[in-house]
Write an enzyme that holds these catalytic residues in place. Sequence first.
Site, short mmCIF file in Angstrom:
data_model
loop_
_atom_site.label_atom_id
_atom_site.label_comp_id
_atom_site.label_asym_id
_atom_site.label_seq_id
_atom_site.Cartn_x
_atom_site.Cartn_y
_atom_site.Cartn_z
N GLU A 90 0.86 -1.14 0.30
CA GLU A 90 -0.11 -0.08 -0.25
C GLU A 90 1.14 1.07 -0.25
O GLU A 90 0.32 2.09 -0.92
CB GLU A 90 -0.93 0.07 1.00
CG GLU A 90 -1.86 -1.35 1.29
CD GLU A 90 -1.71 -2.49 1.55
OE1 GLU A 90 -0.77 -2.26 1.89
OE2 GLU A 90 -2.44 -3.31 2.11
N PHE B 4 -11.51 -7.40 13.25
CA PHE B 4 -10.78 -8.12 12.29
C PHE B 4 -10.00 -7.30 11.76
O PHE B 4 -11.02 -6.45 11.00
CB PHE B 4 -10.91 -8.66 11.71
CG PHE B 4 -9.97 -9.73 11.13
CD1 PHE B 4 -8.68 -9.97 11.49
CD2 PHE B 4 -9.98 -9.64 9.34
CE1 PHE B 4 -7.50 -10.22 10.41
CE2 PHE B 4 -9.58 -10.58 8.86
CZ PHE B 4 -7.77 -10.53 9.39
N GLN B 5 -9.61 -6.79 11.79
CA GLN B 5 -8.77 -5.91 10.38
C GLN B 5 -9.27 -3.97 10.87
O GLN B 5 -9.54 -3.82 9.59
CB GLN B 5 -8.69 -5.99 9.04
CG GLN B 5 -7.57 -6.97 8.97
CD GLN B 5 -7.94 -7.22 7.54
OE1 GLN B 5 -7.84 -7.51 6.66
NE2 GLN B 5 -6.00 -7.37 7.07
N LYS C 289 -17.93 -0.80 5.59
CA LYS C 289 -18.29 -2.01 4.20
C LYS C 289 -19.92 -2.37 3.72
O LYS C 289 -20.46 -1.93 2.79
CB LYS C 289 -18.32 -3.25 4.93
CG LYS C 289 -17.86 -4.17 3.50
CD LYS C 289 -17.63 -6.07 4.56
CE LYS C 289 -17.99 -7.14 3.38
NZ LYS C 289 -17.14 -8.19 3.31
N MET D 287 24.31 8.93 2.70
CA MET D 287 24.84 10.44 3.45
C MET D 287 24.25 10.61 4.77
O MET D 287 25.32 10.98 5.93
CB MET D 287 22.80 11.60 2.81
CG MET D 287 22.57 12.35 3.63
SD MET D 287 23.97 13.72 2.92
CE MET D 287 22.86 13.90 1.40
#
Length: 587
Positions: A50, A112-113, A162, A479
């Site tokens: 993502e 969940f999630q 959802k 760096m």
Amino acid sequence: MKLSGSQILLESLKKEGVDTIFGLPGGVVLGIFDTLYHEKSIKVILTRHEQGAIHMAEGYAKATGRPGVALVTSGPGATNTVTGLTNAYMDSTPIVVITGQVPSQMIGNDAFQEADIVGISRPCTKYNFLVKDVKDLAQIIKEAFYIATTGRPGPVLIDLPKDVTFAKTEFKYPDKVSIRSYNPTVQGNKWQIKQAALAITKAKKPVLYVGGGVVLANAHKEIRELAELTQIPVTMTLMGLGAFPGMHDLSMGMLGMHGLACANWAVHDCDLLVAIGARFDDRVTGKVADFAPQCEVIHIDIDPTSIRKNFKVDIPIVGDVKFVLKDLNEALRDSFSQNGDLKELRKPWFAQIEKWKKERPLLYHQESSVIKPQFVIEKLYELTHGEAIVTTDVGQHQMWAAQFYKFKNSRTFLNSGGLGTMGYGFPAALGAQAAFPEKLVINISGDGSIQMNIQELATAVVENFPVKVAILNNRYLGMVRQWQQLFYENRYSSSYLDRTPDFVKLAEAYGAVGLRATKPDEVEDVIQEALRVKKPVVMDFVVDPNENVYPMVPAGGSNYAMVFEDPKPVHDDKPARMADPDSILTA
Ligand SMILES: Cc1ncc(C[n+]2csc(CCOP(=O)(O)OP(=O)(O)O)c2C)c(N)n1
């Protein structure tokens, strides 16, 4: 006819002219992905992470000026967007991110999630929405795009439970939005613009300090007109590169920590600083007390909260840079007729700038045995005629790209300027390539940064994006190594990249093309071959691990006291010196 939330989302995105969505599915957004399954007018690009999706949306937005769109699932999908959202927020990039959410009745149950992405993303979005009722969805989408793209652009997140994606209602897309508390000022104040014009005509040693806001406002024509009309030398921030042609006579290149000496000295000595779409970032100003210490300051910006935030300003002008510059140019044309020849007035100033340019040009020494990283950038510039869209990651390679690739056009240098996100460059390149399939897109990266989102090679191969990756492989977090060498007495704590993968084999493992150069005389052939191949290519340039980026203003130091390759006094009254190691500024 009634449509489901998923269908309303799709129809609304079409109304907004969205042609590409970057994303990765999960349980709560399967309905949306299913709705997109047969849709021909919107291409869905499946990313491998993502974070990759958000950076691709950013790259798309930065290259086109149109909002980038990403679609991810709830919980871990949503939290994986946080770095990208913060990155887009810092760089004022217009993106709209749609996150799935668990069904409304389960929110707050540790489902969940489930993650409270609206709460998590509040400080790193320009605005965010939780959709509670499908009836509000079309209006919210309209507002999201409006907020993302107007005023100071930025990321907007829409969290979509959802059940809302399944619920049905009549679809009507609003024609326009008006949000009572949100009315960005577009036109600048006429009186202040007049004052600015007056200051410009009187100044003997003026400088234009151009930032990313000029790119965002598509004001490259207006800035060029201003510079040429008034004969003012131009310096650009990292985000402003490309807004004014790098090879133009009036260009002094980048200013700031790794800026060019002439630019930093000109800002130090100028009597008028015109800051346009720039925010006086600490990488630009160095020690604020010593930045542009003896001049009048004009600051033009769409965001009133950036004005006077870091720096004192004499003439503030709030407005869209493009509109303000149009008015300013107009006012200047009027006052010119009364003010004689500016070129003559500024002759000594240009003589001084020329002297500085000669005194301290950008330098490196290419020997026969080891490839110098700057040489690779110069060759890339030469062989692409400066026409590529270049993205970078973060580190030494980024600064060398900014110094040695002379950007001609706006929106051709895509960078993580504000947040400094390693792993940004490669997915951003894919986003730009998605927008412009025919253009040459090159990601200049480091061996550290590329490993932060290298999984997107799979996306590049599947989509057949012919992106070129040029890795300046110095076997270090370069760096960091440079700072450790200069400020921590060569103690290279956790900066050596042991076990770096074989990038050629890795590219091949993903189905891309891998090429390597280990000697200077191989560099050109590798680039030519990469440009010839119409596939994603990874070029592994094995470069000098000890090369440092110069000039350098040590963190917290004053811009006039740059360290050059060979630190030695440069002006009797302005000795080069190393930093205060306890500076609050960071690598
Ligand atoms: C995500 C992230 N983690 C850490 C840093 C701090 N950081 C800045 S530059 C740098 C080294 C980058 O190394 P590399 O990508 O190999 O580029 P090089 O400097 O060698 O060109 C690091 C670790 C960062 N900017 N971003």
